[in-house]
Scaffold this active site. Structure first.
Site, PDB file in Angstrom:
ATOM      1  N   GLU A  50       1.009  -1.314  -0.028  1.00  0.00           N
ATOM      2  CA  GLU A  50       0.141   0.069   0.159  1.00  0.00           C
ATOM      3  C   GLU A  50       0.800   1.219  -0.053  1.00  0.00           C
ATOM      4  O   GLU A  50       0.420   2.383  -0.150  1.00  0.00           O
ATOM      5  CB  GLU A  50      -1.294   0.093   1.167  1.00  0.00           C
ATOM      6  CG  GLU A  50      -1.845  -1.205   1.438  1.00  0.00           C
ATOM      7  CD  GLU A  50      -3.034  -1.446   2.187  1.00  0.00           C
ATOM      8  OE1 GLU A  50      -2.629  -0.757   3.333  1.00  0.00           O
ATOM      9  OE2 GLU A  50      -3.882  -2.004   1.619  1.00  0.00           O
ATOM     10  N   LYS A  79       2.164  10.780   0.612  1.00  0.00           N
ATOM     11  CA  LYS A  79       3.441   9.958   1.362  1.00  0.00           C
ATOM     12  C   LYS A  79       4.696  11.122   0.930  1.00  0.00           C
ATOM     13  O   LYS A  79       5.223  11.023  -0.423  1.00  0.00           O
ATOM     14  CB  LYS A  79       3.625   8.900   0.938  1.00  0.00           C
ATOM     15  CG  LYS A  79       4.900   8.000   1.518  1.00  0.00           C
ATOM     16  CD  LYS A  79       5.251   6.476   1.013  1.00  0.00           C
ATOM     17  CE  LYS A  79       6.419   6.250   1.377  1.00  0.00           C
ATOM     18  NZ  LYS A  79       6.776   4.844   1.003  1.00  0.00           N
ATOM     19  N   GLU A 344      11.174  -0.322   2.293  1.00  0.00           N
ATOM     20  CA  GLU A 344      11.472   1.083   1.488  1.00  0.00           C
ATOM     21  C   GLU A 344      10.264   1.112   0.239  1.00  0.00           C
ATOM     22  O   GLU A 344      10.688   1.863  -0.674  1.00  0.00           O
ATOM     23  CB  GLU A 344      12.806   1.131   0.843  1.00  0.00           C
ATOM     24  CG  GLU A 344      13.776   1.464   1.882  1.00  0.00           C
ATOM     25  CD  GLU A 344      13.730   3.023   2.165  1.00  0.00           C
ATOM     26  OE1 GLU A 344      13.060   3.666   1.585  1.00  0.00           O
ATOM     27  OE2 GLU A 344      14.407   3.373   3.043  1.00  0.00           O
TER      28      GLU A 344
HETATM   29  C1  LIG Z   1       4.000  -8.049   3.956  1.00  0.00           C
HETATM   30  C2  LIG Z   1       4.058  -7.422   2.403  1.00  0.00           C
HETATM   31  C3  LIG Z   1       3.875  -5.792   2.397  1.00  0.00           C
HETATM   32  C4  LIG Z   1       4.090  -5.314   1.230  1.00  0.00           C
HETATM   33  N1  LIG Z   1       4.111  -3.972   1.041  1.00  0.00           N
HETATM   34  C5  LIG Z   1       4.306  -3.389  -0.001  1.00  0.00           C
HETATM   35  C6  LIG Z   1       4.367  -2.039   0.145  1.00  0.00           C
HETATM   36  O1  LIG Z   1       4.303  -1.149   1.010  1.00  0.00           O
HETATM   37  N2  LIG Z   1       4.816  -1.235  -1.056  1.00  0.00           N
HETATM   38  C7  LIG Z   1       5.229  -1.945  -2.112  1.00  0.00           C
HETATM   39  O2  LIG Z   1       5.411  -1.410  -3.360  1.00  0.00           O
HETATM   40  N3  LIG Z   1       4.881  -3.379  -2.303  1.00  0.00           N
HETATM   41  C8  LIG Z   1       4.517  -4.166  -1.171  1.00  0.00           C
HETATM   42  N4  LIG Z   1       4.595  -5.297  -1.223  1.00  0.00           N
HETATM   43  C9  LIG Z   1       4.523  -5.932  -2.364  1.00  0.00           C
HETATM   44  C10 LIG Z   1       3.081  -6.100  -3.104  1.00  0.00           C
HETATM   45  O3  LIG Z   1       2.079  -6.421  -2.437  1.00  0.00           O
HETATM   46  C11 LIG Z   1       3.147  -6.833  -4.491  1.00  0.00           C
HETATM   47  O4  LIG Z   1       4.066  -6.243  -5.304  1.00  0.00           O
HETATM   48  C12 LIG Z   1       2.086  -6.296  -5.098  1.00  0.00           C
HETATM   49  O5  LIG Z   1       0.806  -6.795  -4.492  1.00  0.00           O
HETATM   50  C13 LIG Z   1       1.821  -7.241  -6.354  1.00  0.00           C
HETATM   51  O6  LIG Z   1       1.473  -8.605  -6.123  1.00  0.00           O
HETATM   52  P1  LIG Z   1       1.094  -9.394  -7.170  1.00  0.00           P
HETATM   53  O7  LIG Z   1       0.136  -9.004  -8.100  1.00  0.00           O
HETATM   54  O8  LIG Z   1       2.389 -10.153  -7.993  1.00  0.00           O
HETATM   55  O9  LIG Z   1       0.519 -10.899  -6.601  1.00  0.00           O
HETATM   56  P2  LIG Z   1      -0.904 -11.348  -5.922  1.00  0.00           P
HETATM   57  O10 LIG Z   1      -1.463 -10.028  -5.315  1.00  0.00           O
HETATM   58  O11 LIG Z   1      -0.481 -12.452  -4.934  1.00  0.00           O
HETATM   59  O12 LIG Z   1      -1.548 -11.708  -7.224  1.00  0.00           O
HETATM   60  C14 LIG Z   1      -1.713 -12.923  -7.890  1.00  0.00           C
HETATM   61  C15 LIG Z   1      -2.795 -13.063  -8.696  1.00  0.00           C
HETATM   62  O13 LIG Z   1      -2.770 -14.348  -9.471  1.00  0.00           O
HETATM   63  C16 LIG Z   1      -3.762 -15.099  -9.308  1.00  0.00           C
HETATM   64  N5  LIG Z   1      -3.540 -16.444  -9.614  1.00  0.00           N
HETATM   65  C17 LIG Z   1      -2.804 -17.173  -8.683  1.00  0.00           C
HETATM   66  N6  LIG Z   1      -2.627 -18.606  -9.198  1.00  0.00           N
HETATM   67  C18 LIG Z   1      -3.664 -18.509 -10.053  1.00  0.00           C
HETATM   68  C19 LIG Z   1      -4.319 -19.688 -10.890  1.00  0.00           C
HETATM   69  N7  LIG Z   1      -3.578 -21.025 -10.635  1.00  0.00           N
HETATM   70  N8  LIG Z   1      -5.195 -19.340 -11.568  1.00  0.00           N
HETATM   71  C20 LIG Z   1      -5.804 -18.134 -11.683  1.00  0.00           C
HETATM   72  N9  LIG Z   1      -5.195 -17.151 -11.307  1.00  0.00           N
HETATM   73  C21 LIG Z   1      -4.305 -17.244 -10.325  1.00  0.00           C
HETATM   74  C22 LIG Z   1      -4.482 -14.572  -8.143  1.00  0.00           C
HETATM   75  O14 LIG Z   1      -5.666 -14.965  -8.115  1.00  0.00           O
HETATM   76  C23 LIG Z   1      -4.348 -13.303  -8.107  1.00  0.00           C
HETATM   77  O15 LIG Z   1      -5.100 -12.444  -8.752  1.00  0.00           O
HETATM   78  C24 LIG Z   1       4.365  -6.013   0.217  1.00  0.00           C
HETATM   79  C25 LIG Z   1       4.060  -7.400   0.290  1.00  0.00           C
HETATM   80  C26 LIG Z   1       4.204  -8.027   1.330  1.00  0.00           C
HETATM   81  C27 LIG Z   1       4.431  -9.620   1.499  1.00  0.00           C
END
Ligand SMILES: Cc1cc2nc3c(=O)[nH]c(=O)nc-3n(C[C@H](O)[C@H](O)[C@H](O)COP(=O)(O)OP(=O)(O)OC[C@H]3O[C@@H](n4cnc5c(N)ncnc54)[C@H](O)[C@@H]3O)c2cc1C
Length: 507
Positions: A50, A79, A344
């Site tokens: 976030e 921010k 960060e």
């Molecule tokens: C504790 C924590 C705090 C964080 N804080 C920050 C922050 O302050 N600032 C920042 O820049 N980043 C932060 N991040 C990182 C940030 O959350 C991620 O970079 C961002 O949310 C991107 O996530 P994503 O889209 O890669 O994965 P996800 O949000 O996990 O999305 C994965 C997607 O893939 C889909 N999917 C998975 N498997 C399948 C399947 N078999 N079939 C169909 N769909 C599937 C899911 O449904 C979902 O839509 C943080 C991460 C963590 C763990």
């Protein structure tokens, strides 16, 4: 002859998936391509992430977003930096600000002049020379305008937003531009038997979706990049040992909404506090070798300022990166490409960087190995630079009251960081290269804040007389204070420009 790339398939609809869909639909467009995004409501998203850094403004510019609308739709706040509490030792804090300290003089970075001033008994609070820090401390905010008096750099800011609202907002943007969303769980990935290229994915309901280019945004599981293509993972947890986070949203803060994130060092990691318009994000990032999940959850709940809105959720991760972030016809963006812990707020930025690089190198006909290798090298470089900056927060500290901090203080750091610290101590400059994300101000803010002072500063800072030095610094400080005085309160700014629906905000 290699096949023309036409069908782009994005696997995953978290922050990474929808950022990719939005950018590709805007830049590459759907005239010559089809763009499909597959997501599974049953699996859901990671639901955190976030806090951002100022470079997100470039992404917003790429999408030509209206910033007020974006803030309103995502319940965002502004921010100006990160407040690090108890990182050097308990009872001391500093702000890592966006934006620079003072202004450079005689061709030399301001930090050197400040070092001389401070060494000769000047105010030890360097934050007084940074507009973002002074504004943050007073809960003030304003965007710079071309008509602002003086010749000051722009106020540098980013956003805190609700991750699920951000994905929803970008989904609307992408679907409007022709991206097709496909709900469903992928149960099978099909590959060309000879090349190993991914040819299609199959959903639980039997539907098969063909593609030429696949972007794996499936989160930590890395459905295509790892589970299918076995790209390998470089584990960096010996340097960044935190491997868990427990997250819980609470009711919105009492009193003014702070225009910064607070990261407080704890016994086995650190706690975040992210103020949004409608609620506050909280989490404890920790290392499970030093505290159990149950104990960390208890500690977090006992330290909340407000009532939790949901049950706490534990997330597990290994800090590091995929060995190949682009493998054959699959690119991994977001958590599927690797994860550097959120100290960060760099993950969303790394998604943005990956998208920008893909757009630059967008394949037209087939896939060229040298382009893929170049992409992988460039992305690794981005990860390495962020990694060293993060490690510095843990390594440069006087905390030693718990086994976790004793480990961090004594760990064997990467040679690249050791060299950087050596350069900094001996010259007052961290030797940052042009393309690096974290600039001199960031290194100076964090290293000074963590208690590491350079032995030397630049000799040119000694050329002017002491009176002249004091006069110049006093002018800068007054100018910054006047600039901040002319800003409105952060709450008032949001109330006037970008309050989310249902948020009656008062100054
Ligand atoms: C504790 C924590 C705090 C964080 N804080 C920050 C922050 O302050 N600032 C920042 O820049 N980043 C932060 N991040 C990182 C940030 O959350 C991620 O970079 C961002 O949310 C991107 O996530 P994503 O889209 O890669 O994965 P996800 O949000 O996990 O999305 C994965 C997607 O893939 C889909 N999917 C998975 N498997 C399948 C399947 N078999 N079939 C169909 N769909 C599937 C899911 O449904 C979902 O839509 C943080 C991460 C963590 C763990």
């Amino acid at each position: 002859m290699d096949k023309i790339v036409h069908d782009v398939v994005i696997v995953g609809g978290g922050t990474a998936g929808w950022m990719t869909a939005a950018a590709l639909s805007k830049v590459v467009g759907i005239h010559n391509y089809s763009i499909t995004l597959i997501e599974s409501e049953e699996i859901g998203t990671v639901g955190v992430g976030e806090a951002t850094i100022p470079a997100i403004q470039n992404f917003n510019d790429l999408l030509v977003l209206n910033e007020d609308e974006f803030v309103r739709e995502t319940n965002a706040t502004f921010k100006l930096g990160i407040h690090f509490v108890d990182w050097k030792k308990e009872g001391e804090s500093y702000i890592h600000p966006f934006g620079v300290y003072g202004s450079n003089m005689d061709g030399i970075n301001f930090d050197h002049f400040w070092m001389r001033y401070y060494r000769s008994g000047g105010n030890p609070d360097i934050g007084l020379f940074n507009a973002e820090t002074v504004a943050a401390r007073q809960n003030r905010f304003a965007r710079s305008k071309a008509t602002d008096p003086g010749n000051w750099p722009k106020i540098n800011y980013a956003f805190h937003f609700d991750a699920s609202l951000y994905a929803k907002y970008l989904r609307g943007y992408s679907e409007y531009r022709g991206v097709v969303r496909q709900e469903g769980k992928i149960v099978k990935v099909n590959q060309d038997p000879e090349s190993g290229f991914v040819t299609s994915v199959q959903l639980e309901n039997g539907k098969v979706i063909n593609g030429d280019l696949f972007i794996d945004c499936s989160g930590f599981r890395g459905l295509l990049i790892e589970q299918t293509l076995k790209s390998g993972y470089e584990d960096w947890s010996k340097w960044l040992p935190c491997n868990r986070a427990v997250a819980v949203p609470t009711e919105k803060v009492n009193g003014p909404i702070k225009p910064y994130v607070t990261c407080t060092a704890r016994e086995a990691g650190w706690q975040w506090h992210i103020p949004l318009q409608h609620r506050t994000g909280n989490g404890y990032v920790f290392c499970s070798d030093f505290i159990s999940e149950d104990e960390a959850t208890e500690k977090l709940l006992s330290r909340l300022e407000n009532r939790p809105l949901k049950d706490p959720k534990v997330l597990r991760f290994v800090t590091g990166h995929r060995n190949q972030m682009w493998n054959r016809n699959v690119l991994a963006f977001g958590l599927s490409s690797g994860f550097l812990e959120p100290l960060e707020s760099t993950s969303i930025h790394l998604v943005q960087v990956a998208i920008q690089k893909l757009i630059t190198m967008f394949p037209k006909r087939g896939f060229v190995q040298s382009v893929i290798d170049n992409y992988n090298r460039e992305m690794l470089d981005e990860y390495v630079n962020v990694k060293d900056f993060l490690i510095a927060h843990y390594f440069v500290t006087q905390r030693d009251e718990s086994p976790f901090w004793q480990y961090c203080r004594n760990m064997d750091i990467p040679d690249s960081l050791r060299e950087r610290l050596d350069i900094y101590v001996n010259t007052g400059t961290a030797g940052v290269k042009l393309h690096e994300l974290f600039k001199e101000t960031s290194w100076f803010a964090v290293l000074m804040g963590q208690g590491l002072e350079p032995r030397e500063y630049h000799p040119v800072a000694d050329v002017i007389s002491e009176d002249e030095l004091k006069l110049r610094l006093a002018k800068i400080r007054t100018g910054i204070q006047q600039r901040v005085d002319s800003m409105t309160s952060h709450d008032d700014f949001i109330a006037r420009h970008c309050a989310a629906q249902g948020m009656a905000m008062t100054a």
